[in-house]
Write a protein that holds these residues in place. Structure first.
Motif, mmCIF file in Angstrom:
data_model
loop_
_atom_site.group_PDB
_atom_site.id
_atom_site.type_symbol
_atom_site.label_atom_id
_atom_site.label_comp_id
_atom_site.label_asym_id
_atom_site.label_seq_id
_atom_site.Cartn_x
_atom_site.Cartn_y
_atom_site.Cartn_z
ATOM 1 N N ALA A 81 0.834 -1.207 0.000
ATOM 2 C CA ALA A 81 0.000 0.000 0.000
ATOM 3 C C ALA A 81 0.869 1.257 0.000
ATOM 4 C CB ALA A 81 -0.921 -0.009 1.212
ATOM 5 N N HIS A 82 1.984 1.200 0.737
ATOM 6 C CA HIS A 82 2.908 2.334 0.780
ATOM 7 C C HIS A 82 3.480 2.625 -0.608
ATOM 8 C CE1 HIS A 82 6.417 4.788 1.708
ATOM 9 N NE2 HIS A 82 7.190 3.840 1.202
ATOM 10 N N PHE A 83 4.004 1.594 -1.265
ATOM 11 C CA PHE A 83 4.605 1.800 -2.585
ATOM 12 C C PHE A 83 3.558 2.177 -3.634
ATOM 13 C CE2 PHE A 83 8.283 -1.022 -1.218
ATOM 14 C CZ PHE A 83 9.188 0.030 -1.194
ATOM 15 N N ALA A 84 2.343 1.601 -3.512
ATOM 16 C CA ALA A 84 1.302 1.849 -4.498
ATOM 17 C C ALA A 84 0.742 3.262 -4.407
ATOM 18 C CB ALA A 84 0.169 0.839 -4.330
ATOM 19 N N THR A 85 1.015 3.947 -3.326
ATOM 20 C CA THR A 85 0.542 5.327 -3.171
ATOM 21 C C THR A 85 1.679 6.337 -3.297
ATOM 22 O OG1 THR A 85 0.684 4.971 -0.772
ATOM 23 C CG2 THR A 85 -1.491 4.783 -1.782
ATOM 24 N N TRP A 86 2.794 6.080 -2.589
ATOM 25 C CA TRP A 86 3.866 7.069 -2.611
ATOM 26 C C TRP A 86 4.568 7.147 -3.957
ATOM 27 C CZ3 TRP A 86 9.446 6.334 -2.465
ATOM 28 C CH2 TRP A 86 10.135 7.556 -2.418
ATOM 29 N N MET A 87 4.878 5.996 -4.575
ATOM 30 C CA MET A 87 5.639 6.032 -5.828
ATOM 31 C C MET A 87 4.884 6.749 -6.955
ATOM 32 S SD MET A 87 7.744 2.431 -5.630
ATOM 33 C CE MET A 87 8.615 2.706 -7.163
ATOM 34 N N PRO A 88 3.568 6.554 -7.115
ATOM 35 C CA PRO A 88 2.851 7.372 -8.103
ATOM 36 C C PRO A 88 2.866 8.859 -7.762
ATOM 37 C CG PRO A 88 1.589 5.403 -7.603
ATOM 38 C CD PRO A 88 2.716 5.450 -6.619
ATOM 39 N N SER A 89 2.889 9.175 -6.456
ATOM 40 C CA SER A 89 2.898 10.594 -6.069
ATOM 41 C C SER A 89 4.168 11.290 -6.548
ATOM 42 C CB SER A 89 2.762 10.729 -4.546
ATOM 43 O OG SER A 89 3.989 10.458 -3.880
ATOM 44 N N LEU A 101 6.418 14.810 2.420
ATOM 45 C CA LEU A 101 5.149 14.330 2.960
ATOM 46 C C LEU A 101 5.247 12.878 3.420
ATOM 47 C CD1 LEU A 101 2.610 15.972 0.467
ATOM 48 C CD2 LEU A 101 3.123 16.648 2.819
ATOM 49 N N VAL A 102 5.975 12.053 2.693
ATOM 50 C CA VAL A 102 6.101 10.654 3.117
ATOM 51 C C VAL A 102 6.984 10.540 4.361
ATOM 52 C CG1 VAL A 102 8.167 9.838 1.891
ATOM 53 C CG2 VAL A 102 6.180 8.329 2.115
ATOM 54 N N ALA A 103 7.800 11.576 4.610
ATOM 55 C CA ALA A 103 8.646 11.585 5.812
ATOM 56 C C ALA A 103 7.841 11.814 7.080
ATOM 57 C CB ALA A 103 9.724 12.666 5.686
ATOM 58 N N THR A 146 0.923 21.719 1.131
ATOM 59 C CA THR A 146 -0.169 21.258 0.272
ATOM 60 C C THR A 146 -1.079 22.412 -0.136
ATOM 61 O OG1 THR A 146 -1.470 20.662 2.245
ATOM 62 C CG2 THR A 146 -0.166 18.931 1.213
ATOM 63 N N GLY A 147 -1.169 23.437 0.734
ATOM 64 C CA GLY A 147 -1.962 24.608 0.375
ATOM 65 C C GLY A 147 -1.384 25.318 -0.839
ATOM 66 N N VAL A 148 -0.067 25.330 -0.938
ATOM 67 C CA VAL A 148 0.578 25.925 -2.108
ATOM 68 C C VAL A 148 0.209 25.135 -3.362
ATOM 69 C CG1 VAL A 148 2.811 26.314 -3.214
ATOM 70 C CG2 VAL A 148 2.493 26.929 -0.816
ATOM 71 N N ASP A 149 0.163 23.789 -3.232
ATOM 72 C CA ASP A 149 -0.131 22.946 -4.386
ATOM 73 C C ASP A 149 -1.577 23.084 -4.855
ATOM 74 O OD1 ASP A 149 2.401 21.999 -4.684
ATOM 75 O OD2 ASP A 149 2.077 20.139 -3.582
ATOM 76 N N ILE A 150 -2.479 23.472 -3.949
ATOM 77 C CA ILE A 150 -3.875 23.658 -4.343
ATOM 78 C C ILE A 150 -3.977 24.725 -5.432
ATOM 79 C CG2 ILE A 150 -6.107 24.557 -3.559
ATOM 80 C CD1 ILE A 150 -5.631 23.127 -0.903
ATOM 81 N N LEU A 162 -1.705 11.237 -2.136
ATOM 82 C CA LEU A 162 -1.102 9.910 -2.276
ATOM 83 C C LEU A 162 0.148 9.788 -1.397
ATOM 84 C CD1 LEU A 162 -1.421 9.284 -6.128
ATOM 85 C CD2 LEU A 162 -2.629 8.093 -4.288
ATOM 86 N N ALA A 163 0.955 10.850 -1.336
ATOM 87 C CA ALA A 163 2.161 10.814 -0.503
ATOM 88 C C ALA A 163 1.811 10.665 0.976
ATOM 89 C CB ALA A 163 2.999 12.068 -0.732
ATOM 90 N N LEU A 164 0.764 11.366 1.426
ATOM 91 C CA LEU A 164 0.326 11.246 2.821
ATOM 92 C C LEU A 164 -0.217 9.850 3.106
ATOM 93 C CD1 LEU A 164 -1.378 14.713 3.412
ATOM 94 C CD2 LEU A 164 0.708 13.842 4.509
ATOM 95 N N LEU A 165 -0.969 9.289 2.154
ATOM 96 C CA LEU A 165 -1.454 7.916 2.324
ATOM 97 C C LEU A 165 -0.272 6.940 2.379
ATOM 98 C CD1 LEU A 165 -4.519 7.872 -0.117
ATOM 99 C CD2 LEU A 165 -4.572 7.845 2.393
ATOM 100 N N GLY A 166 0.755 7.236 1.590
ATOM 101 C CA GLY A 166 1.956 6.404 1.630
ATOM 102 C C GLY A 166 2.641 6.459 2.986
ATOM 103 N N ALA A 167 2.659 7.640 3.607
ATOM 104 C CA ALA A 167 3.241 7.780 4.947
ATOM 105 C C ALA A 167 2.435 7.001 5.980
ATOM 106 C CB ALA A 167 3.320 9.250 5.331
#
Length: 321
Positions: A81-89, A101-103, A146-150, A162-167
């Protein structure tokens, strides 16, 4: 036992930080679907560890039919689940933000300990006041970044989520892994965990119709570099350094992956971190470092209390009361 020379420890830590820092830039560089890259890095690592597991560790491998084996499988599911979310991010957004974010993994571990007290003894208990302060700093940093990315694009926001889900998945992976590692060697545990993770990712790739082969040479080179670097060499060097430095020191040094990955992505891929996101990323890293240090302080206090209790109790160690 001979003491490890200090310069070898410093060299091991340097190699480890560079190795883990290269992970996100290599994922972004690889011209292959992120899920396929995740499968291949785990499958190749599993294959590399199989001769050891089938040879010197074969007696220990037989014990995987017990509860320890179940913990390995559950850790493998969480790792998938970690790789399937963080790596696409990493491929959807920026390397710097995804790595930062994954940190936040230690933050989610602290919250997991607070929500599930029965698991808290593995991580030293629920967060202390200092730990909660670190969590607050990290959350503010996440909100800032993340607010900047919005304001950038919907794709960047998806990458952040996805990165947060990976964390979060990484925190669950660590919790199950610590249970398994209580009685299993690192080699046997990682072999079973990587094998489970690879099998699950293969199934997902086949069901989703992800292209698994036909990549160019540079992509296969990137995948092999991921296996040798972040998957095997990085963590091996950190484990080697633990002979001289504390686990807390290693945990804090792993945070150097955030600026390290950002610098590599800037120099190699031309990804310049957004200036307005940098304060948030910096605050996030500081918050995570505070969480790690607070957890170490809590574990030290718990160990000291247990030692005092043992000294005051005349019952021989291991005997029933």
């Amino acid at each position: 036992m001979r003491e490890t020379p200090a310069y070898l420890t410093v060299a091991a830590l340097f190699i480890a930080v560079v190795a883990v820092s290269s992970s996100a830039p290599l994922i972004a560089f690889a011209a292959a679907p992120a899920l396929a890259v995740a499968f291949w890095r785990n499958a190749i690592a599993f294959a590399a560890l199989t001769p050891i597991s089938a040879g010197p560790r074969r007696a220990e491998v037989r014990t995987l039919l017990s509860a320890d084996g179940l913990y390995c499988v559950l850790a493998g599911v969480a790792l998938a689940a970690h790789f399937a979310t963080w790596m696409p991010s990493v491929q959807l957004g920026s390397v710097a933000t995804a790595t930062a974010l994954v940190a936040t993994q230690p933050v989610w571990q602290g919250l997991l300990a607070a929500a599930l007290p029965s698991w808290s003894r593995v991580r030293g208990g629920s967060p202390s006041r200092l730990g909660w302060a670190g969590i607050l700093l990290a959350v503010i940093g996440v909100a800032w970044a993340t607010g900047v990315d919005i304001g950038v694009s919907a794709q960047a926001v998806v990458a952040d989520v996805l990165a947060l889900l990976g964390a979060m998945a990484a925190a669950v992976y660590t919790a199950f892994g610590e249970r398994a590692r209580a009685r299993l060697s690192t080699t046997t545990y990682t072999w079973a965990c990587y094998g489970t993770c690879a099998a699950l990712l293969l199934a997902v790739c086949l069901i989703a119709g992800v292209r698994m082969t036909g990549y160019d040479q540079r992509t296969w080179a990137a995948i092999l570099a991921l296996v040798i670097g972040a998957q095997l060499l990085g963590h091996s060097m950190f484990n080697y350094a633990l002979h001289r430095v504390t686990a807390t020191t290693v945990s804090v040094l792993i945070l150097l992956e955030v600026p390290g990955a950002a610098l590599l992505a800037w120099a190699w891929l031309g990804q310049t971190p957004r200036a307005e996101a940098l304060p948030g990323l910096a605050l996030l890293v500081v918050g995570v470092a505070v969480v790690i240090l607070a957890g170490a302080r809590s574990r030290s206090a718990a160990t000291a209390s247990a030692s005092l209790a043992d000294a005051a109790d005349p019952t021989p160690s291991g005997a029933g009361h």
